[in-house]
Design an enzyme around this catalytic site. Structure first.
Site, PDB file in Angstrom:
ATOM      1  N   PRO A 101       0.832  -1.203   0.000  1.00 31.30           N
ATOM      2  CA  PRO A 101       0.000   0.000   0.000  1.00 31.30           C
ATOM      3  C   PRO A 101       0.871   1.258   0.000  1.00 31.30           C
ATOM      4  CG  PRO A 101      -0.133  -1.153   2.124  1.00 31.30           C
ATOM      5  CD  PRO A 101       0.671  -2.018   1.207  1.00 31.30           C
ATOM      6  N   ALA A 104       1.997   4.240   3.381  1.00 28.86           N
ATOM      7  CA  ALA A 104       1.519   3.446   4.509  1.00 28.86           C
ATOM      8  C   ALA A 104       2.659   2.999   5.429  1.00 28.86           C
ATOM      9  CB  ALA A 104       0.767   2.223   3.990  1.00 28.86           C
ATOM     10  N   GLY A 105       3.851   3.543   5.230  1.00 24.40           N
ATOM     11  CA  GLY A 105       4.963   3.203   6.115  1.00 24.40           C
ATOM     12  C   GLY A 105       5.628   1.888   5.786  1.00 24.40           C
ATOM     13  N   GLY A 107       7.250   1.305   2.877  1.00 20.82           N
ATOM     14  CA  GLY A 107       8.359   1.490   1.939  1.00 20.82           C
ATOM     15  C   GLY A 107       8.001   1.322   0.476  1.00 20.82           C
ATOM     16  N   SER A 108       6.747   1.625   0.109  1.00 26.85           N
ATOM     17  CA  SER A 108       6.338   1.383  -1.283  1.00 26.85           C
ATOM     18  C   SER A 108       7.179   2.197  -2.268  1.00 26.85           C
ATOM     19  CB  SER A 108       4.851   1.678  -1.481  1.00 26.85           C
ATOM     20  OG  SER A 108       4.609   3.052  -1.306  1.00 26.85           O
ATOM     21  N   ALA A 110      10.302   3.349  -2.044  1.00 24.98           N
ATOM     22  CA  ALA A 110      11.664   2.813  -2.192  1.00 24.98           C
ATOM     23  C   ALA A 110      11.639   1.469  -2.910  1.00 24.98           C
ATOM     24  CB  ALA A 110      12.334   2.679  -0.816  1.00 24.98           C
ATOM     25  N   ALA A 111      10.602   0.662  -2.643  1.00 24.47           N
ATOM     26  CA  ALA A 111      10.527  -0.667  -3.283  1.00 24.47           C
ATOM     27  C   ALA A 111      10.310  -0.526  -4.785  1.00 24.47           C
ATOM     28  CB  ALA A 111       9.416  -1.502  -2.643  1.00 24.47           C
ATOM     29  N   ASP A 152      15.024   3.356   4.343  1.00 21.01           N
ATOM     30  CA  ASP A 152      14.090   2.591   3.496  1.00 21.01           C
ATOM     31  C   ASP A 152      14.818   1.976   2.303  1.00 21.01           C
ATOM     32  OD1 ASP A 152      12.109   3.546   5.163  1.00 21.01           O
ATOM     33  OD2 ASP A 152      10.724   3.983   3.541  1.00 21.01           O
TER      34      ASP A 152
HETATM   35  O1  PMV Z   1       8.335   6.611   4.538  1.00 21.84           O
HETATM   36  P1  PMV Z   1       8.014   5.592   5.582  1.00 21.84           P
HETATM   37  O2  PMV Z   1       6.720   5.843   6.209  1.00 21.84           O
HETATM   38  O3  PMV Z   1       8.194   4.232   5.063  1.00 21.84           O
HETATM   39  O4  PMV Z   1       9.070   5.723   6.781  1.00 21.84           O
HETATM   40  C1  PMV Z   1      10.112   6.623   6.796  1.00 21.84           C
HETATM   41  C2  PMV Z   1      10.814   6.611   8.111  1.00 21.84           C
HETATM   42  C3  PMV Z   1      11.115   7.992   8.676  1.00 21.84           C
HETATM   43  O5  PMV Z   1      12.074   7.794   9.707  1.00 21.84           O
HETATM   44  C4  PMV Z   1       9.864   8.620   9.264  1.00 21.84           C
HETATM   45  C5  PMV Z   1      11.687   8.936   7.636  1.00 21.84           C
HETATM   46  C6  PMV Z   1      13.086   8.568   7.169  1.00 21.84           C
HETATM   47  O6  PMV Z   1      13.502   9.133   6.148  1.00 21.84           O
HETATM   48  O7  PMV Z   1      13.775   7.785   7.816  1.00 21.84           O
END
Ligand code: PMV
Length: 333
Positions: A101, A104-105, A107-108, A110-111, A152
């Protein structure tokens, strides 16, 4: 020529999000149950340099040359051409799909970058090292929010649990030698939590109350150091407690939300060893450390508490060589 396909996993941050942007250590693990996939096909009927990009999820169907410099997928491809010193690549189509998703945290972004970078390089006859893939994906991450820590792109390119410290000029990247397999139940609030927004809010908070926020960052960093010991030693009970402490710190940073809090509570009430939001927060996903035989029950409790989707993922113990302390240590971008 057959199509070339590359995939990349999602990721979860076990301990230390946000503080990692400010130079504190953090720990992230790959989540193999969700993936991004990039498929490259030659288009020999078109002139060299004519590249078509498709990403149905974001309704993208465009020629590379028509996309602006700051378009993430276009930037990923241009980065590969530059890295490989290719001025005019043969014509091809690149199609990207993902089961991760967005916002949503997990890593979509970066993936998708990692999968697109790997597939494109392979199509051009070159295999990039994990470090190169991570560095190129990092350049794309900067387009999502100005100050990404780099955790990420690192965990997703290396596909291993990492202990990460953002550094200048170089990051510290250590592959963690996990002593005992562990299981996470992941719950999605279904509410987008765009990283740029929460990272910006934390920055504003830090600028307004630097001492308060720096105390929170340092406390999160201390938890990440202790959590690493727990992972290596296989002390999952203590790891769960540290995750709970990290959640309290994240709440104090202002990045949790009522939906995240509700899922965290539901997981703990159902018997999780620890639970916290994972990633940027404000919405998005939470993770719970669970006993393997409790995982499905806790995932059900998360769905009853409103989780839109749940996943169960396991992180394997390190293989023999790594158990003997030969964890890979890398300093890189
Ligand atoms: O972008 P996310 O939600 O997968 O997580 C990033 C993690 C943070 O520490 C909030 C930002 C970062 O650049 O490390």
């Amino acid at each position: 020529m057959p199509a070339i396909s590359a995939t990349a996993p999602g990721k979860a941050i076990l301990v230390g999000e946000h503080a990692v942007v400010y130079g504190q250590p953090a720990i992230a693990v790959p989540v193999e149950q969700v993936r991004a996939r990039a498929i490259v096909k030659a288009a020999p009927d078109r002139a060299a340099g004519e590249i078509r990009l498709q990403a149905p999820a974001i309704e993208l169907d465009a020629r590379l040359e028509d996309l602006p410099e700051n378009h993430p997928l276009a930037a990923a491809l241009r980065g590969v051409f530059k890295e490989l010193g290719i001025a005019r690549p043969p014509a091809f189509d690149l199609r990207v799909t993902a089961t991760i998703p967005a916002a949503a945290g997990l890593g979509s972004g970066a993936a998708v970058s990692v999968a697109a970078i790997r597939a494109t390089a392979e199509f051009l006859g070159r295999r990039l090292a994990d470090e190169q893939v991570s560095r190129l994906a990092y350049e794309v991450e900067k387009l999502y929010h100005g100050t990404p820590s780099g955790i990420d792109n690192t965990v997703i390119a290396y596909r291993r649990p990492v202990y990460f410290v953002r550094g200048s000029p170089q990051n510290l990247i250590e592959i963690i030698s996990v002593g005992r397999m562990f299981t996470l139940a992941i719950g999605d609030t279904g509410i987008p939590g765009p990283t740029a927004i929460t990272v910006g809010e934390v920055r504003q908070g830090w600028q307004a109350r630097p001492e308060h926020y720096e105390r929170l960052f340092a406390a999160a960093g201390a938890l990440a150091r202790r959590a690493r010991g727990c992972l290596e030693g296989g002390d999952l009970e203590e790891l769960g407690r540290l995750m709970n402490e990290n959640q309290v710190i994240l709440e104090k940073m202002g990045v949790s939300s009522p939906d995240l809090d509700r899922l965290v509570q539901a997981a703990l009430q159902a018997g999780a060893l620890g639970a916290k939001l994972s990633g940027a927060g404000g919405g998005g996903n939470m993770i719970a450390l669970v006993e393997p035989d409790q995982a499905e029950r806790i995932a059900q409790a998360l769905r009853r508490a409103g989780a839109r989707q749940t996943w169960i993922t396991t992180i394997a113990a390190a293989s023999k060589g790594e158990e003997n302390g030969e964890s890979r240590i890398q300093r890189g971008a």
